[in-house]
Design a protein around this motif. Sequence first.
Motif, PDB file in Angstrom:
ATOM      1  N   GLY A   8      49.617  33.251  31.213  1.00  0.00           N
ATOM      2  CA  GLY A   8      49.046  32.432  30.137  1.00  0.00           C
ATOM      3  C   GLY A   8      47.538  32.446  30.108  1.00  0.00           C
ATOM      4  N   GLY A   9      46.915  33.625  30.244  1.00  0.00           N
ATOM      5  CA  GLY A   9      45.456  33.707  30.217  1.00  0.00           C
ATOM      6  C   GLY A   9      44.963  34.352  28.933  1.00  0.00           C
ATOM      7  N   LEU A  10      43.788  34.962  29.053  1.00  0.00           N
ATOM      8  CA  LEU A  10      43.104  35.514  27.886  1.00  0.00           C
ATOM      9  C   LEU A  10      43.848  36.705  27.288  1.00  0.00           C
ATOM     10  CD1 LEU A  10      40.494  35.036  26.406  1.00  0.00           C
ATOM     11  CD2 LEU A  10      39.325  36.493  28.059  1.00  0.00           C
ATOM     12  N   ALA A  11      44.339  37.593  28.143  1.00  0.00           N
ATOM     13  CA  ALA A  11      45.049  38.777  27.642  1.00  0.00           C
ATOM     14  C   ALA A  11      46.333  38.339  26.937  1.00  0.00           C
ATOM     15  CB  ALA A  11      45.355  39.737  28.789  1.00  0.00           C
ATOM     16  N   PRO A  42      35.217  32.389  31.591  1.00  0.00           N
ATOM     17  CA  PRO A  42      33.754  32.375  31.745  1.00  0.00           C
ATOM     18  C   PRO A  42      33.110  30.975  31.730  1.00  0.00           C
ATOM     19  CG  PRO A  42      34.371  34.277  30.466  1.00  0.00           C
ATOM     20  CD  PRO A  42      35.647  33.481  30.688  1.00  0.00           C
ATOM     21  N   LEU A  44      34.090  28.373  33.019  1.00  0.00           N
ATOM     22  CA  LEU A  44      34.367  27.646  34.263  1.00  0.00           C
ATOM     23  C   LEU A  44      33.198  27.727  35.241  1.00  0.00           C
ATOM     24  CD1 LEU A  44      38.050  28.746  35.061  1.00  0.00           C
ATOM     25  CD2 LEU A  44      37.255  26.945  33.532  1.00  0.00           C
ATOM     26  N   THR A  77      55.294  27.159  33.556  1.00  0.00           N
ATOM     27  CA  THR A  77      56.534  27.899  33.834  1.00  0.00           C
ATOM     28  C   THR A  77      56.198  29.261  34.436  1.00  0.00           C
ATOM     29  OG1 THR A  77      57.500  26.884  31.882  1.00  0.00           O
ATOM     30  CG2 THR A  77      58.693  28.755  32.810  1.00  0.00           C
ATOM     31  N   ALA A 108      44.730  37.686  38.163  1.00  0.00           N
ATOM     32  CA  ALA A 108      44.359  37.912  39.560  1.00  0.00           C
ATOM     33  C   ALA A 108      44.160  36.564  40.263  1.00  0.00           C
ATOM     34  CB  ALA A 108      43.073  38.729  39.627  1.00  0.00           C
ATOM     35  N   ARG A 127      38.711  29.692  40.128  1.00  0.00           N
ATOM     36  CA  ARG A 127      39.511  30.517  39.216  1.00  0.00           C
ATOM     37  C   ARG A 127      40.068  29.677  38.063  1.00  0.00           C
ATOM     38  NH1 ARG A 127      40.137  36.033  38.151  1.00  0.00           N
ATOM     39  NH2 ARG A 127      41.802  36.102  36.620  1.00  0.00           N
ATOM     40  N   LEU A 238      55.189  40.503  40.607  1.00  0.00           N
ATOM     41  CA  LEU A 238      56.326  40.525  39.674  1.00  0.00           C
ATOM     42  C   LEU A 238      56.683  41.981  39.338  1.00  0.00           C
ATOM     43  CD1 LEU A 238      57.886  38.254  38.187  1.00  0.00           C
ATOM     44  CD2 LEU A 238      56.301  38.564  36.277  1.00  0.00           C
ATOM     45  N   HIS A 285      37.216  41.725  33.532  1.00  0.00           N
ATOM     46  CA  HIS A 285      36.220  41.123  32.654  1.00  0.00           C
ATOM     47  C   HIS A 285      36.846  40.626  31.358  1.00  0.00           C
ATOM     48  CE1 HIS A 285      32.946  41.943  35.258  1.00  0.00           C
ATOM     49  NE2 HIS A 285      33.106  43.251  35.219  1.00  0.00           N
ATOM     50  N   TRP A 286      36.166  39.629  30.819  1.00  0.00           N
ATOM     51  CA  TRP A 286      36.557  38.904  29.615  1.00  0.00           C
ATOM     52  C   TRP A 286      36.861  39.838  28.432  1.00  0.00           C
ATOM     53  CZ3 TRP A 286      33.298  38.767  25.259  1.00  0.00           C
ATOM     54  CH2 TRP A 286      33.509  37.731  24.350  1.00  0.00           C
ATOM     55  N   TYR A 312      32.944  46.286  29.310  1.00  0.00           N
ATOM     56  CA  TYR A 312      31.766  45.474  28.927  1.00  0.00           C
ATOM     57  C   TYR A 312      31.837  44.169  29.692  1.00  0.00           C
ATOM     58  CZ  TYR A 312      29.239  41.930  26.201  1.00  0.00           C
ATOM     59  OH  TYR A 312      28.418  40.890  25.825  1.00  0.00           O
ATOM     60  N   PHE A 313      30.722  43.691  30.194  1.00  0.00           N
ATOM     61  CA  PHE A 313      30.707  42.317  30.703  1.00  0.00           C
ATOM     62  C   PHE A 313      29.353  41.676  30.492  1.00  0.00           C
ATOM     63  CE2 PHE A 313      28.206  42.755  34.523  1.00  0.00           C
ATOM     64  CZ  PHE A 313      28.444  44.041  34.972  1.00  0.00           C
TER      65      PHE A 313
HETATM   66  C1  LIG Z   1      35.059  31.546  37.019  1.00  0.00           C
HETATM   67  C2  LIG Z   1      35.142  32.826  36.258  1.00  0.00           C
HETATM   68  C3  LIG Z   1      34.091  33.212  35.439  1.00  0.00           C
HETATM   69  C4  LIG Z   1      34.142  34.411  34.744  1.00  0.00           C
HETATM   70  N1  LIG Z   1      33.085  34.764  33.972  1.00  0.00           N
HETATM   71  C5  LIG Z   1      33.098  35.962  33.337  1.00  0.00           C
HETATM   72  C6  LIG Z   1      31.965  36.381  32.565  1.00  0.00           C
HETATM   73  O1  LIG Z   1      30.958  35.695  32.470  1.00  0.00           O
HETATM   74  N2  LIG Z   1      32.030  37.583  31.937  1.00  0.00           N
HETATM   75  C7  LIG Z   1      33.127  38.381  32.007  1.00  0.00           C
HETATM   76  O2  LIG Z   1      33.113  39.457  31.418  1.00  0.00           O
HETATM   77  N3  LIG Z   1      34.228  38.004  32.716  1.00  0.00           N
HETATM   78  C8  LIG Z   1      34.231  36.816  33.385  1.00  0.00           C
HETATM   79  N4  LIG Z   1      35.316  36.435  34.134  1.00  0.00           N
HETATM   80  C9  LIG Z   1      36.507  37.300  34.175  1.00  0.00           C
HETATM   81  C10 LIG Z   1      37.498  36.976  33.073  1.00  0.00           C
HETATM   82  O3  LIG Z   1      37.619  35.606  32.921  1.00  0.00           O
HETATM   83  C11 LIG Z   1      38.847  37.607  33.417  1.00  0.00           C
HETATM   84  O4  LIG Z   1      38.666  38.992  33.419  1.00  0.00           O
HETATM   85  C12 LIG Z   1      39.948  37.210  32.448  1.00  0.00           C
HETATM   86  O5  LIG Z   1      40.206  35.843  32.542  1.00  0.00           O
HETATM   87  C13 LIG Z   1      41.219  37.972  32.729  1.00  0.00           C
HETATM   88  O6  LIG Z   1      42.223  37.560  31.857  1.00  0.00           O
HETATM   89  P1  LIG Z   1      43.758  37.818  32.162  1.00  0.00           P
HETATM   90  O7  LIG Z   1      44.492  37.250  31.002  1.00  0.00           O
HETATM   91  O8  LIG Z   1      43.965  39.205  32.580  1.00  0.00           O
HETATM   92  O9  LIG Z   1      44.056  36.960  33.484  1.00  0.00           O
HETATM   93  P2  LIG Z   1      43.959  35.400  33.741  1.00  0.00           P
HETATM   94  O10 LIG Z   1      42.929  34.770  32.890  1.00  0.00           O
HETATM   95  O11 LIG Z   1      43.834  35.236  35.216  1.00  0.00           O
HETATM   96  O12 LIG Z   1      45.390  34.853  33.305  1.00  0.00           O
HETATM   97  C14 LIG Z   1      46.545  35.181  34.004  1.00  0.00           C
HETATM   98  C15 LIG Z   1      47.476  33.987  33.950  1.00  0.00           C
HETATM   99  O13 LIG Z   1      48.767  34.409  34.334  1.00  0.00           O
HETATM  100  C16 LIG Z   1      49.384  33.387  35.074  1.00  0.00           C
HETATM  101  N5  LIG Z   1      50.472  33.946  35.879  1.00  0.00           N
HETATM  102  C17 LIG Z   1      50.392  34.732  36.989  1.00  0.00           C
HETATM  103  N6  LIG Z   1      51.629  35.057  37.433  1.00  0.00           N
HETATM  104  C18 LIG Z   1      52.508  34.475  36.584  1.00  0.00           C
HETATM  105  C19 LIG Z   1      53.925  34.424  36.518  1.00  0.00           C
HETATM  106  N7  LIG Z   1      54.693  35.060  37.398  1.00  0.00           N
HETATM  107  N8  LIG Z   1      54.497  33.725  35.514  1.00  0.00           N
HETATM  108  C20 LIG Z   1      53.732  33.083  34.598  1.00  0.00           C
HETATM  109  N9  LIG Z   1      52.381  33.099  34.602  1.00  0.00           N
HETATM  110  C21 LIG Z   1      51.784  33.781  35.584  1.00  0.00           C
HETATM  111  C22 LIG Z   1      48.228  32.843  35.901  1.00  0.00           C
HETATM  112  O14 LIG Z   1      48.520  31.549  36.373  1.00  0.00           O
HETATM  113  C23 LIG Z   1      47.096  32.864  34.890  1.00  0.00           C
HETATM  114  O15 LIG Z   1      47.028  31.658  34.183  1.00  0.00           O
HETATM  115  C24 LIG Z   1      35.286  35.243  34.857  1.00  0.00           C
HETATM  116  C25 LIG Z   1      36.348  34.857  35.684  1.00  0.00           C
HETATM  117  C26 LIG Z   1      36.274  33.672  36.389  1.00  0.00           C
HETATM  118  C27 LIG Z   1      37.413  33.264  37.295  1.00  0.00           C
END
Ligand SMILES: Cc1cc2nc3c(=O)[nH]c(=O)nc-3n(C[C@H](O)[C@H](O)[C@H](O)COP(=O)(O)OP(=O)(O)OC[C@H]3O[C@@H](n4cnc5c(N)ncnc54)[C@H](O)[C@@H]3O)c2cc1C
Length: 379
Positions: A8-11, A42, A44, A77, A108, A127, A238, A285-286, A312-313
């Motif tokens: 449930g993140g950004l992707a 970001p 956070l 969930t 991660a 995180r 997983l 990265h975001w 890009y970041f």
């Molecule tokens: C504090 C912080 C600051 C940042 N600042 C920057 C920045 O300034 N610039 C930049 O470019 N990038 C930044 N980043 C990086 C960027 O936020 C991440 O690259 C981005 O959040 C990745 O998104 P994602 O959806 O891949 O993963 P996430 O955002 O980590 O989302 C993954 C989600 O999946 C959930 N999950 C995992 N396993 C399971 C499961 N089995 N079932 C259900 N859910 C599950 C997790 O709980 C999590 O909520 C930052 C990261 C952090 C932590």
Amino acid sequence: MSMVIVGGGLAAANAAKELRDRDYPGPVTVVAAESHLPYERPPLSKGILLGKAGPDDAVVNPQEWYAEQEVDLRTGTRAESVDLEARTVTLAGGEQLSYERLLLATGATPRTLSSFEASSLPVTTLRTLEDSLALKERLDRDLLIVGAGWIGLEVASAAVQAGGRVTIVDPAAQPLLAALGPEVGALFAELHRGHGVDLRLETSVEAAAGDLVRLSDGHELSPDLVVVGIGAVPDDSLARDAGLDVDGGVLVDASLRTSDPHVLAAGDVAVHDHPVLGRRIRVEHWDTAIHQGRHAARVMLGDEAPYDRQPYFYTDQYDMGMEYVGSVGPDGYDDVEISGSGLVEGLQVVWKRGGTVVAVMQANDWDAMDSLRARLGGA
Ligand SMILES: Cc1cc2nc3c(=O)[nH]c(=O)nc-3n(C[C@H](O)[C@H](O)[C@H](O)COP(=O)(O)OP(=O)(O)OC[C@H]3O[C@@H](n4cnc5c(N)ncnc54)[C@H](O)[C@@H]3O)c2cc1C
């Protein structure tokens, strides 16, 4: 045809949005382990710590969007397992979801340090939203930050602005050494020392017991709080347990497909076979999470195009903002051109290998980015 997105993140949130933006009419389920609406991380380490943004500002799609778009968002969930043959995902509690296409966007988890196991000091990583809100309350104290990477430096910046006293330790010779090299790393060291940060490079935590921490340079300190920012490991269990190809993250081809054609991966968890860089790369990265999430959704709908966007970041620290595009990669660079007056005054950087531009960066010179970006891949 059912689409299931795990994570449930950004992707994940961007993938769900793209499915609906492309008028996909069928069922979409997002399985999210955290109890919040999918949010951006970001803020956070920046706006939320500085008190300039709240949790609502970080939300990707508002609550109503999921209802209006009939996206079944299951917060709080966890997906426990995937059966590739049956094409089902089993959730904590036992419910099974069938999928036609599955996207793994599980992100991660921060690395931790075993050195603090015998310590009575509060030790945190950063995180989640909870981590950030708790850290915000304790920023005005004596902080020891382990790791001079992006998160360590951003927390240092926020803590200094909140009146905290900050020591950073890192075994490397410069902050951000692996990402930016020694020349630009040294400028970040200067930036932080100029704001009063006690930056101890080529130094690590040797031992921690009770409320005392001993560093490898012999210095002892007893901070109020320790923040560990030493990187993150991909949440690929997983995928591994399901039998997908995994090697330091989920292996995906140029179009973000895993070793099973019905399953894709995107964001921090994906090790992508990048068609332009010509090698595998996992980008935390975001921008990558957003664009890979959207791209994966299009591939789920039948588009075969490769994901070819350059990494890009950006970061914001004190009164400096910077952007970086490209990737120097494991082969490094043999030439770096630095122009401008400084990180705060305005700076442009171009990294080259064999005469070809592999990465570019600007700091506080926002208009320079388009022309810098245009040089990638050129001389
Ligand atoms: C504090 C912080 C600051 C940042 N600042 C920057 C920045 O300034 N610039 C930049 O470019 N990038 C930044 N980043 C990086 C960027 O936020 C991440 O690259 C981005 O959040 C990745 O998104 P994602 O959806 O891949 O993963 P996430 O955002 O980590 O989302 C993954 C989600 O999946 C959930 N999950 C995992 N396993 C399971 C499961 N089995 N079932 C259900 N859910 C599950 C997790 O709980 C999590 O909520 C930052 C990261 C952090 C932590």
